[in-house]
Design a protein around this motif. Structure first.
Motif, PDB file in Angstrom:
ATOM      1  N   THR A  63     -14.481   0.745  20.625  1.00 30.80           N
ATOM      2  CA  THR A  63     -13.892  -0.555  20.951  1.00 30.80           C
ATOM      3  C   THR A  63     -14.264  -1.607  19.918  1.00 30.80           C
ATOM      4  OG1 THR A  63     -14.018   0.018  23.299  1.00 30.80           O
ATOM      5  CG2 THR A  63     -13.659  -2.293  22.761  1.00 30.80           C
ATOM      6  N   ALA A  93     -12.223  -1.013  16.871  1.00 28.02           N
ATOM      7  CA  ALA A  93     -10.841  -1.416  17.129  1.00 28.02           C
ATOM      8  C   ALA A  93     -10.694  -2.934  17.052  1.00 28.02           C
ATOM      9  CB  ALA A  93     -10.394  -0.907  18.494  1.00 28.02           C
ATOM     10  N   SER A 100      -6.926   5.418  21.047  1.00 27.93           N
ATOM     11  CA  SER A 100      -7.047   4.204  21.852  1.00 27.93           C
ATOM     12  C   SER A 100      -6.787   2.907  21.100  1.00 27.93           C
ATOM     13  CB  SER A 100      -8.443   4.135  22.483  1.00 27.93           C
ATOM     14  OG  SER A 100      -9.447   4.026  21.481  1.00 27.93           O
ATOM     15  N   ALA A 101      -6.965   2.874  19.791  1.00 30.28           N
ATOM     16  CA  ALA A 101      -6.790   1.627  19.044  1.00 30.28           C
ATOM     17  C   ALA A 101      -5.396   1.018  19.206  1.00 30.28           C
ATOM     18  CB  ALA A 101      -7.096   1.852  17.565  1.00 30.28           C
ATOM     19  N   PHE A 157      -3.670   0.675  21.768  1.00 29.10           N
ATOM     20  CA  PHE A 157      -3.632  -0.128  22.985  1.00 29.10           C
ATOM     21  C   PHE A 157      -4.197  -1.530  22.734  1.00 29.10           C
ATOM     22  CE2 PHE A 157      -3.392   4.174  24.545  1.00 29.10           C
ATOM     23  CZ  PHE A 157      -2.501   4.087  25.602  1.00 29.10           C
ATOM     24  N   TYR A 158      -5.269  -1.599  21.944  1.00 35.20           N
ATOM     25  CA  TYR A 158      -5.810  -2.923  21.615  1.00 35.20           C
ATOM     26  C   TYR A 158      -4.869  -3.681  20.694  1.00 35.20           C
ATOM     27  CZ  TYR A 158      -8.542  -6.629  19.593  1.00 35.20           C
ATOM     28  OH  TYR A 158      -8.952  -7.867  19.157  1.00 35.20           O
ATOM     29  N   CYS A 181      -8.079  -0.332  25.694  1.00 30.58           N
ATOM     30  CA  CYS A 181      -8.590   0.486  24.589  1.00 30.58           C
ATOM     31  C   CYS A 181      -9.865   1.203  25.011  1.00 30.58           C
ATOM     32  CB  CYS A 181      -8.838  -0.403  23.368  1.00 30.58           C
ATOM     33  SG  CYS A 181      -9.677   0.417  21.992  1.00 30.58           S
ATOM     34  N   ARG A 196      -9.124   3.963  27.580  1.00 29.78           N
ATOM     35  CA  ARG A 196      -8.486   5.136  26.967  1.00 29.78           C
ATOM     36  C   ARG A 196      -9.501   5.933  26.161  1.00 29.78           C
ATOM     37  NH1 ARG A 196      -7.047   9.126  26.277  1.00 29.78           N
ATOM     38  NH2 ARG A 196      -5.070  10.002  25.560  1.00 29.78           N
TER      39      ARG A 196
END
Length: 282
Positions: A77, A80, A157-158, A160-161, A210, A213
């Motif tokens: 996170t 990201a 996941s990145a 999503f951010y 993020c 996920r």
């Protein structure tokens, strides 16, 4: 008067807030899927209460998987946020050749099957991949390491951010930034005191999605980083191992992941709902 005239044409049951007979069809039609989606969650809660899996919290598998998942997901996170915020701002505020292609490539990991994402990471960063020998030349090895877990989580996941942050930046009125500039504020001051506070709901929503996920990532991590206890075995991977030997540990880990997902959902609803927008409209 207008309201009363419309009320007079309603079915007698609907006047008192009771669904009309033909309205019950919608309830009956919605029931099967509602039960299908909520049933497993209720069964999980009942199983946790019945089997008392909390004793498994002291097992080495659960403790190691929980600690590793927490460390890698937080690290993912943070990466990201640091690398994704400039990219999200660029996509939200600038026009340049190839922007549509870049947007598509950034969004693609959201819909790529995680196992296929693991193959892509191996082809690119594996020891025999396109960039693997170059990375090993400078002392960096990603496959089957904790850093590889973060790389797999970040790839999945990145986006999503980035998507949430991009929407957050797009919601900031340009007029406010221009007014601050006219008043003598520098670019950094405008970013700090105007842009980021107004874009915060989108940034925060993207951040928690993020993180969630990253916590639940399985396929790409399994292929790219492996399933080594204490080294690359995150909670989703530990569930796979625990199903063969310790059902209590598997139930406990499943409960933790489900609870974190539920908390994430509530947080996103709260943040986006405060702005009067559809929650999770990412």
């Amino acid at each position: 008067m207008a309201w009363r005239s419309r009320r007079a044409f309603l079915h007698p049951a609907m006047r008192w807030g009771i669904p009309s007979p033909h309205g019950f069809g919608w309830y009956i039609g919605a029931l099967p899927l509602a039960l299908f989606l909520s049933g497993p969650l209720l069964v999980l809660a009942f199983s946790l209460l019945q089997s008392s899996p909390w004793r498994a919290a002291t097992s080495e598998l659960v403790r190691q998987a929980f600690a590793l998942t927490l460390k890698t997901s937080v690290g993912t996170t943070l990466v990201a946020i640091g690398a994704g915020t400039p990219l999200a701002y660029l996509l939200a505020r600038r026009r340049f050749p190839g922007k549509a292609l870049l947007e598509g490539l950034v969004e693609l990991p959201v819909v790529i099957p995680p196992v296929a994402a693991g193959v892509l990471l191996l082809l690119t960063f594996g020891r025999r991949g396109a960039l693997g020998p170059l990375l090993e030349g400078v002392g960096i090895t990603l496959p089957f390491t904790p850093a590889g877990v973060i790389a797999a989580q970040l790839f999945i996941s990145a986006p999503f951010y980035i998507r949430g942050a991009r929407l957050g930046f797009m919601m900031v009125p340009r007029e406010l930034e221009e007014a601050a500039a006219v008043d003598g504020a520098s670019s950094l001051q405008i970013l700090r005191h105007v842009t980021l506070p107004l874009a915060f709901p989108g940034l925060f929503s993207g951040l928690i999605l993020c993180w969630a996920r990253a916590v639940g990532e399985f396929g790409a991590t399994y292929l790219f980083a492996g399933n080594m206890p204490g080294r690359t075995q995150t909670m989703p991977l530990a569930i796979l191992s625990a199903m063969e030997s310790d059902l209590g540990a598997a139930l406990l880990l499943t409960g933790i992941l489900t609870a974190s997902a539920f908390a994430t959902l509530l947080s996103a609803w709260w943040v986006m709902g405060r702005r009067g927008e559809p929650p999770l409209a990412l």
